[in-house]
Each structure stands twice: as C-alpha cells, then as structure tokens.
Design an enzyme around this catalytic site. Structure first.
Site, PDB file in Angstrom:
ATOM      1  N   LYS A  93      20.070   3.059  21.826  1.00  0.00           N
ATOM      2  CA  LYS A  93      19.338   2.047  22.603  1.00  0.00           C
ATOM      3  C   LYS A  93      17.834   2.316  22.525  1.00  0.00           C
ATOM      4  CE  LYS A  93      23.160   1.089  25.751  1.00  0.00           C
ATOM      5  NZ  LYS A  93      23.843   1.345  27.007  1.00  0.00           N
ATOM      6  N   GLN A 100      22.609   4.352  32.438  1.00  0.00           N
ATOM      7  CA  GLN A 100      23.819   4.497  31.626  1.00  0.00           C
ATOM      8  C   GLN A 100      25.004   4.928  32.497  1.00  0.00           C
ATOM      9  OE1 GLN A 100      24.021   3.601  28.433  1.00  0.00           O
ATOM     10  NE2 GLN A 100      26.167   4.199  28.203  1.00  0.00           N
ATOM     11  N   ASP A 146      21.223  -5.024  32.218  1.00  0.00           N
ATOM     12  CA  ASP A 146      22.675  -4.889  32.021  1.00  0.00           C
ATOM     13  C   ASP A 146      23.418  -6.103  32.587  1.00  0.00           C
ATOM     14  OD1 ASP A 146      23.805  -2.672  30.689  1.00  0.00           O
ATOM     15  OD2 ASP A 146      23.270  -1.323  32.330  1.00  0.00           O
TER      16      ASP A 146
HETATM   17  N1  GUN Z   1      28.495   2.394  29.599  1.00  0.00           N
HETATM   18  C1  GUN Z   1      29.310   1.761  28.717  1.00  0.00           C
HETATM   19  N2  GUN Z   1      28.830   0.519  28.449  1.00  0.00           N
HETATM   20  C2  GUN Z   1      27.690   0.379  29.176  1.00  0.00           C
HETATM   21  C3  GUN Z   1      26.755  -0.677  29.308  1.00  0.00           C
HETATM   22  O1  GUN Z   1      26.852  -1.757  28.716  1.00  0.00           O
HETATM   23  N3  GUN Z   1      25.714  -0.431  30.158  1.00  0.00           N
HETATM   24  C4  GUN Z   1      25.590   0.739  30.846  1.00  0.00           C
HETATM   25  N4  GUN Z   1      24.543   0.872  31.671  1.00  0.00           N
HETATM   26  N5  GUN Z   1      26.445   1.736  30.739  1.00  0.00           N
HETATM   27  C5  GUN Z   1      27.494   1.554  29.904  1.00  0.00           C
END
Ligand code: GUN
Length: 284
Positions: free
Chosen positions: A54, A98, A121
């Site tokens: 990311k 995350q 998100d």
């Molecule tokens: N953990 C697994 N997928 C995601 C996501 O799309 N966003 C976040 N913040 N954590 C995750």
C-alpha cells in the site's frame, strides 16, 4: 466452457495510472498531493506485506505516504490519540488502520474514531450507511474493486442472481450492497446456510469471500457464471490459492478471477482512488 480470465493485475494498473494522472494534474494546478496515512499495530506477517504494498503504490502514484508503525503492546488510548492527530492534520486526506488489530484493541472503536471524510477503507458506520442507502462516498475497497472487475466483463448486471459467500464487514456485506445497487438479486450465504452448493448453483455471479482454500467446488458453479474469488489462502505447500477450486470452476464459468492476480491488486488500486476522492472532497 473454459472461462475468460479477469486480469486484476492489468485492470489495477489501468486504475492506478488514471489516479496518477489526476494526482499530477492536481499538483500542477497548485493543489496539495493527496496524503494517505497507513497505521499498523504489531507484526502480523500478512499485514506487513499488504502495508508495504500500500505504501509503495501510494508513493508510486505521486501521493504522500505517512507511515505509523507501532508494537503489538500499543495501548488502545495511544492508537486513538494517533487517529485524532491524523484527523486534524490537513496534509492527511486518507487514514487506514490495518486489520486485524491485537486482541486488547477494539477495532470498532478504532474505526469509529476515524473522520468519515478520511475513512478510505469505507468501514466507518457513516460510509457503510451511505452505501446501504445507495449514495456511497468512500466505498469499501475490495467490493469496489470487484465491481470494477465485473464492469470489465461488459455483461449487464441488472437482473442477475448474485450469490455472495461470506458475510464479513470487509467483504460479504458491502459486496452484497454493491451488487444490490447494480440491481442484482442478491443472496448472502454464511456458515449457517443450508444447502450451500444448491444456492451457489443458482448464481449467475458468484463472489467467494470465506478465507478457506479451494472451498467452493467446481460442480457448484453454474455453466456460464461469473466467478469472483476474494480469498487469498496459503496451502501447506506454501502456494497461494483462492476460496474457489480454480481449475474445476474455470471449466464451467464464463469469466473467473485468478489468485493471485485477481481481486488482490484491485483492493490497493481502489484504496488510491478513494484517497484521491477524499482529497477532492476536502477541496470543497
Ligand atoms: N485487512 C484485510 N483487508 C483489509 C482492508 O481492506 N483494510 C484494512 N484496514 N485492513 C484489512
């Protein structure tokens, strides 16, 4: 029938290039580059890989990346205070914490602390509510990416029966709302669903987000169905596979996403699209 492959890697590249071009024209016009803060708590190995990707892609499209890494022992109050500072920082347009978080931290409390205007998100109840009410602003990235892939098939979605396997907050529920907004008839299946194979066989579109390797059998797939596999699972042999038995499903589907190289790359691309959107919304 042997399915055509929905190449998420290629579509993600297109989306990322579109975002990069828009970021460049923003900056050329004297506006600030969009800024994305990615917060990680602890050292979950899968999360570390996702977070690294990311951050790398954020910088590659010309955005500012703000990294906040904390040990698993971080107190919940400290994390909430970090979110407060990011909410108040005008250089930060998007905030992503995350998941999963360590057990002593309440993820709901954390998600609800993020300013909904910076919730790239799309997990905040405000953004979930807007999606449910058919008026989304920041949309959960993985379902949004799946919709972009479905658009790539050129098939009209209205009237199709979409079967979503899994009811998680990150995938199943928002996916069902996206498909409903696209005028599909939607069925959501979960661990208490009776006759799962029989229901999946009714699906013109099947989206699998259960997190179990090769769970969906090839003979559950109706001839000509479009299959979107959100799962990323590592087998005992160390191979990455989806939730769908790809080789068998491919013989029946009309379109199918591979793992890796399907939905995975789309999630990051849509995160960047959301961050650009958040920066545009902040412009007023
Ligand atoms: N953990 C697994 N997928 C995601 C996501 O799309 N966003 C976040 N913040 N954590 C995750």
């Amino acid at each position: 029938m042997s399915a055509r492959i929905l190449d998420g890697k290629a579509v993600a590249l297109t989306v990322t290039q579109e975002v990069a071009a828009k970021v460049a024209s923003r900056v050329a016009g004297g506006r600030a580059p969009p800024g994305l803060a990615v917060v990680q708590v602890g050292e979950n190995p899968a999360s570390q890989v996702y977070v690294r990707n990311k951050r790398r892609t954020t910088e590659a499209v010309g955005m500012r990346s703000f990294a906040h890494d904390f040990p698993a022992s971080l107190a919940e109050a400290e994390l909430l205070a970090t979110i407060d500072r990011l909410n108040a920082n005008p250089d930060v347009h998007g905030i992503l914490v995350q998941l999963p978080l360590p057990k002593h931290v309440d993820p709901q409390k954390v998600v609800e602390r993020i300013d909904p205007a910076k919730d790239v998100d799309g997990f905040h109840p405000y953004n979930v509510g807007r999606l449910v009410l058919k008026s989304p602003t920041l949309r959960p990235c993985t379902p949004y990416g799946c919709m972009r892939l479905l658009a790539e098939t050129g098939e009209p979605l209205a009237g199709k029966h979409a079967v979503v396997i899994g009811q998680s907050n990150i995938v199943g529920r928002p996916m069902a709302m996206e498909l409903l907004m696209a005028r599909c008839t939607v069925t959501i299946c979960h661990s208490a669903t009776r006759d799962l194979p029989g229901i999946v066989r009714q699906g013109d579109v099947v989206v699998a987000g259960v997190g179990r390797a090769n769970f969906v059998q090839g003979d559950w797939i109706r001839d000509g169905a479009i299959v979107i596999d959100v799962g990323i699972n590592r087998t005992d042999e160390g191979k990455l596979v989806g939730d769908v038995d790809f080789a068998a499903a491919k013989e029946r589907a009309s379109w199918i996403t591979p793992v890796p190289g399907g939905v995975g790359p789309m999630t990051i691309a849509m995160l960047l699209a959301n961050t650009l959107r958040a920066a545009e919304l902040a412009d007023g």
